[in-house]
Design a protein around this motif. Structure first.
Motif, PDB file in Angstrom:
ATOM      1  N   THR A  36       0.807  -1.217   0.000  1.00  0.00           N
ATOM      2  CA  THR A  36       0.000   0.000   0.000  1.00  0.00           C
ATOM      3  C   THR A  36       0.837   1.261   0.000  1.00  0.00           C
ATOM      4  O   THR A  36       0.297   2.358  -0.048  1.00  0.00           O
ATOM      5  CB  THR A  36      -0.919   0.016   1.233  1.00  0.00           C
TER       6      THR A  36
ATOM      7  N   PHE B  75       4.154   4.398  -3.639  1.00  0.00           N
ATOM      8  CA  PHE B  75       4.472   5.740  -4.095  1.00  0.00           C
ATOM      9  C   PHE B  75       5.452   6.431  -3.165  1.00  0.00           C
ATOM     10  O   PHE B  75       6.280   7.211  -3.591  1.00  0.00           O
ATOM     11  CB  PHE B  75       3.187   6.573  -4.228  1.00  0.00           C
TER      12      PHE B  75
ATOM     13  N   ARG C  60       1.438  11.519  -7.981  1.00  0.00           N
ATOM     14  CA  ARG C  60       0.854  10.273  -7.493  1.00  0.00           C
ATOM     15  C   ARG C  60      -0.598  10.134  -7.965  1.00  0.00           C
ATOM     16  O   ARG C  60      -1.019   9.067  -8.420  1.00  0.00           O
ATOM     17  CB  ARG C  60       0.903  10.237  -5.965  1.00  0.00           C
TER      18      ARG C  60
ATOM     19  N   ASP D 239      -1.827   7.191 -10.573  1.00  0.00           N
ATOM     20  CA  ASP D 239      -2.752   6.141 -10.161  1.00  0.00           C
ATOM     21  C   ASP D 239      -4.090   6.213 -10.880  1.00  0.00           C
ATOM     22  O   ASP D 239      -4.785   5.207 -11.017  1.00  0.00           O
ATOM     23  CB  ASP D 239      -2.982   6.222  -8.651  1.00  0.00           C
ATOM     24  N   SER D 240      -4.480   7.406 -11.375  1.00  0.00           N
ATOM     25  CA  SER D 240      -5.775   7.538 -12.040  1.00  0.00           C
ATOM     26  C   SER D 240      -5.684   7.442 -13.550  1.00  0.00           C
ATOM     27  O   SER D 240      -6.694   7.578 -14.240  1.00  0.00           O
ATOM     28  CB  SER D 240      -6.412   8.886 -11.660  1.00  0.00           C
TER      29      SER D 240
ATOM     30  N   VAL E 186       6.907   0.562  -9.030  1.00  0.00           N
ATOM     31  CA  VAL E 186       5.546   1.071  -8.856  1.00  0.00           C
ATOM     32  C   VAL E 186       4.694   0.616 -10.041  1.00  0.00           C
ATOM     33  O   VAL E 186       5.162   0.600 -11.178  1.00  0.00           O
ATOM     34  CB  VAL E 186       5.518   2.615  -8.792  1.00  0.00           C
TER      35      VAL E 186
ATOM     36  N   ASN F 119       0.385   1.119 -11.412  1.00  0.00           N
ATOM     37  CA  ASN F 119      -0.923   1.691 -11.096  1.00  0.00           C
ATOM     38  C   ASN F 119      -2.000   0.624 -11.214  1.00  0.00           C
ATOM     39  O   ASN F 119      -1.745  -0.511 -11.656  1.00  0.00           O
ATOM     40  CB  ASN F 119      -1.228   2.926 -11.947  1.00  0.00           C
ATOM     41  N   GLN F 120      -3.232   0.994 -10.879  1.00  0.00           N
ATOM     42  CA  GLN F 120      -4.313   0.019 -10.850  1.00  0.00           C
ATOM     43  C   GLN F 120      -4.627  -0.509 -12.243  1.00  0.00           C
ATOM     44  O   GLN F 120      -4.936  -1.700 -12.421  1.00  0.00           O
ATOM     45  CB  GLN F 120      -5.574   0.645 -10.242  1.00  0.00           C
ATOM     46  N   ARG F 121      -4.545   0.358 -13.266  1.00  0.00           N
ATOM     47  CA  ARG F 121      -4.873  -0.075 -14.616  1.00  0.00           C
ATOM     48  C   ARG F 121      -3.916  -1.166 -15.086  1.00  0.00           C
ATOM     49  O   ARG F 121      -4.333  -2.124 -15.746  1.00  0.00           O
ATOM     50  CB  ARG F 121      -4.837   1.116 -15.584  1.00  0.00           C
TER      51      ARG F 121
ATOM     52  N   GLN G 171      -2.399  -3.321 -13.198  1.00  0.00           N
ATOM     53  CA  GLN G 171      -2.793  -4.543 -12.490  1.00  0.00           C
ATOM     54  C   GLN G 171      -3.990  -5.199 -13.163  1.00  0.00           C
ATOM     55  O   GLN G 171      -4.057  -6.426 -13.283  1.00  0.00           O
ATOM     56  CB  GLN G 171      -3.122  -4.212 -11.038  1.00  0.00           C
TER      57      GLN G 171
ATOM     58  N   ALA H   5      -0.464  -5.626  -7.011  1.00  0.00           N
ATOM     59  CA  ALA H   5       0.782  -4.891  -6.815  1.00  0.00           C
ATOM     60  C   ALA H   5       1.770  -5.709  -5.996  1.00  0.00           C
ATOM     61  O   ALA H   5       2.979  -5.713  -6.270  1.00  0.00           O
ATOM     62  CB  ALA H   5       0.494  -3.555  -6.127  1.00  0.00           C
TER      63      ALA H   5
END
Length: 370
Positions: free
Chosen positions: A7, A10, A20, A24-25, A41, A43-45, A47, A54
Motif C-alpha cells: 500500500t 508511491f 501520485r 494512479d488515475s 511502482v 498503477n491500478q490499470r 494490475q 501490486a
C-alpha cells in the motif's frame, strides 16, 4: 522482493501528491522500473491489464509481464534503454505481446520515457491493451476477404452462364426470324431484359466491393466544377429541375469517389421520384474540417421505420415499382465511410422528400491518410 507494504509504493518512489494522483488515475497502464529493471511502482490499470496484484509485481523483473520467448532478448533491450534513455515507442512496425498471470498473451502498445527521482533515474512505461481494437481489425479483414471471394464468384462463375443463356436466346431469335409468334418474341425479350438486369447486378456488386478500398491519390477538388459535371451527366427530361448552391473553396481530396457518391444520390432521387415535376437541390459548404454536401428532393420520401435499412445491400425502400438492384445507397455509404466521412438520411413521416447529408473530409489526417 522489495521489503515494503504494497500500500506504500508511491512513498518508495518519493512522488509528490500531484504526480501520485495522475499516475494512479491514468486510464493507461503505468509502471516504474529501477536501473536493474525491477518493478518499483504499478498503477491500478496495469494490475487490471495483467491480472496481477501490486504485491505480486513489486520487486520482480519487468520480464514477468512478457511471454517466455521474449524474455531473454528483452533483458538486453532493457539494459540498452537504461544506458541511453529517450522518449520513444516500443516495437514500431511490429506487434507486441504481453503475458497475463494466467498465461494468456495480449496485444499491447508500449511507450517509454524516464524520470529522475531522488533515488535515481527510473524508466516509466505506458502500456495500452489493444485487444478490442485487434479483434475489430480481424473481423473487418475477414469480412473484406469474404466479400472479395463472393464478388470473384459473382464475376466469373455467374457471368459466364448468363452469357451462354443470352447467346441461346439470340440463336432462337435467328431460327424463328419474323415468323416467331408474338408471345414467343415477348417472352424472349423479357428473358433478355432479365439477363441484362443480372449482369448489371454483378457489375454493381463489384462496384460495391471496390468501394471499400480507400483511394490514396489526392488532387485538387473544385466542388463547383464537380457538382456542375454531375448535373450535366443526368439526361435532360421534362419536369426535372436541379438547383445548386456551392460555397466551398478548392481542397485536396479524392475526386472520383466524391463524384460517384454525388451521382448515386442524384440518380437515386430521380429514379424513385413519383411525379412528373421533380425538384432536386444540391448544396455544398465548408464546416470545420468537413465539406458538407446536402442533396434534397421532393419525392415520396422514406418512412422512418424503413430508414435503418436504406443503406443496406439489395434494399429498395421506394414504392415506385421500378427495377433496380438496390445498391446505389449502399455503394455511397461504403465510399463515404472508406474515406473517413459520414452520411445520414433525413426524411420525416407524413412529409414529402428525402434529404441526404454527406460529411467529406477536406484535410488529410494521419489515421486515414498514412
Amino acid at each position: 522482493m522489495i521489503e515494503q507494504p504494497a500500500t506504500m509504493p508511491f512513498q518508495a518512489a518519493n512522488m509528490d501528491n500531484a504526480f501520485r494522483a495522475l499516475f494512479d488515475s491514468s486510464p493507461c497502464g503505468l509502471i516504474l522500473l529501477d536501473e536493474a529493471g525491477r518493478i518499483v511502482v504499478v498503477n491500478q490499470r496495469l494490475q487490471d491489464i495483467f491480472d496481477y496484484s501490486a504485491e505480486e509485481l513489486l520487486g520482480q523483473p519487468v520480464e514477468i509481464l512478457l511471454p517466455h520467448r521474449d524474455r531473454a532478448q528483452h533483458v538486453g533491450l532493457r539494459d540498452g534503454f537504461i544506458k541511453a534513455p529517450a522518449v520513444r515507442s516500443m516495437g514500431l512496425g511490429r506487434d507486441l505481446s504481453g503475458r497475463r498471470k494466467d498465461g494468456m498473451e495480449i496485444p499491447v502498445e508500449i511507450a517509454l520515457t524516464y524520470v529522475d527521482l531522488p533515488q535515481g533515474r527510473m524508466t516509466c512505461a505506458l502500456v495500452i491493451d489493444i485487444t478490442l481494437r485487434k479483434r475489430a481489425e480481424l473481423r473487418l479483414r475477414e469480412a473484406n476477404v469474404q466479400l472479395e471471394e463472393f464478388t470473384h464468384v459473382a464475376s466469373h462463375d455467374l457471368r459466364s452462364p448468363l452469357r451462354g443463356i443470352a447467346n441461346l436466346i439470340e440463336f432462337i431469335e435467328e431460327d424463328y426470324g419474323e415468323s416467331a409468334p408474338p408471345e414467343v418474341r415477348r417472352n424472349l425479350a423479357r428473358m433478355a431484359e432479365r439477363i441484362g438486369a443480372m449482369e448489371q447486378l454483378i457489375d454493381d456488386l463489384l462496384t460495391y466491393a471496390r468501394a471499400g478500398r480507400r483511394t490514396v491519390k489526392t488532387e485538387a477538388v473544385d466542388m463547383h466544377a464537380l457538382v456542375a459535371e454531375v448535373v450535366a451527366m443526368e439526361p435532360p427530361q421534362p419536369g426535372l429541375r436541379i438547383e445548386t448552391d456551392v460555397d466551398v473553396e478548392t481542397f485536396d481530396g479524392v475526386r472520383t469517389p466524391i463524384s460517384t457518391v454525388l451521382r448515386n444520390l442524384v440518380s437515386n432521387a430521380i429514379k424513385h421520384h413519383d411525379r412528373d415535376e421533380k425538384n432536386i437541390s444540391i448544396r455544398a459548404r465548408a464546416q470545420g474540417d468537413m465539406c458538407v454536401i446536402d442533396v434534397r428532393d421532393d419525392g415520396p420520401g422514406i418512412a422512418v421505420a424503413a430508414q435503418a435499412r436504406a443503406f443496406r445491400l439489395f434494399q429498395t425502400v421506394s414504392s415506385t415499382g421500378r427495377s433496380n438492384s438496390g445498391l446505389g445507397l449502399a455503394v455511397a455509404k461504403r465510399l463515404v465511410e472508406a474515406h473517413g466521412g459520414e452520411i445520414e438520411l433525413i426524411s420525416d413521416d407524413g412529409q414529402r422528400g428525402c434529404h441526404f447529408r454527406v460529411y467529406w473530409p477536406r484535410f488529410a489526417r494521419s489515421d486515414r491518410d498514412a
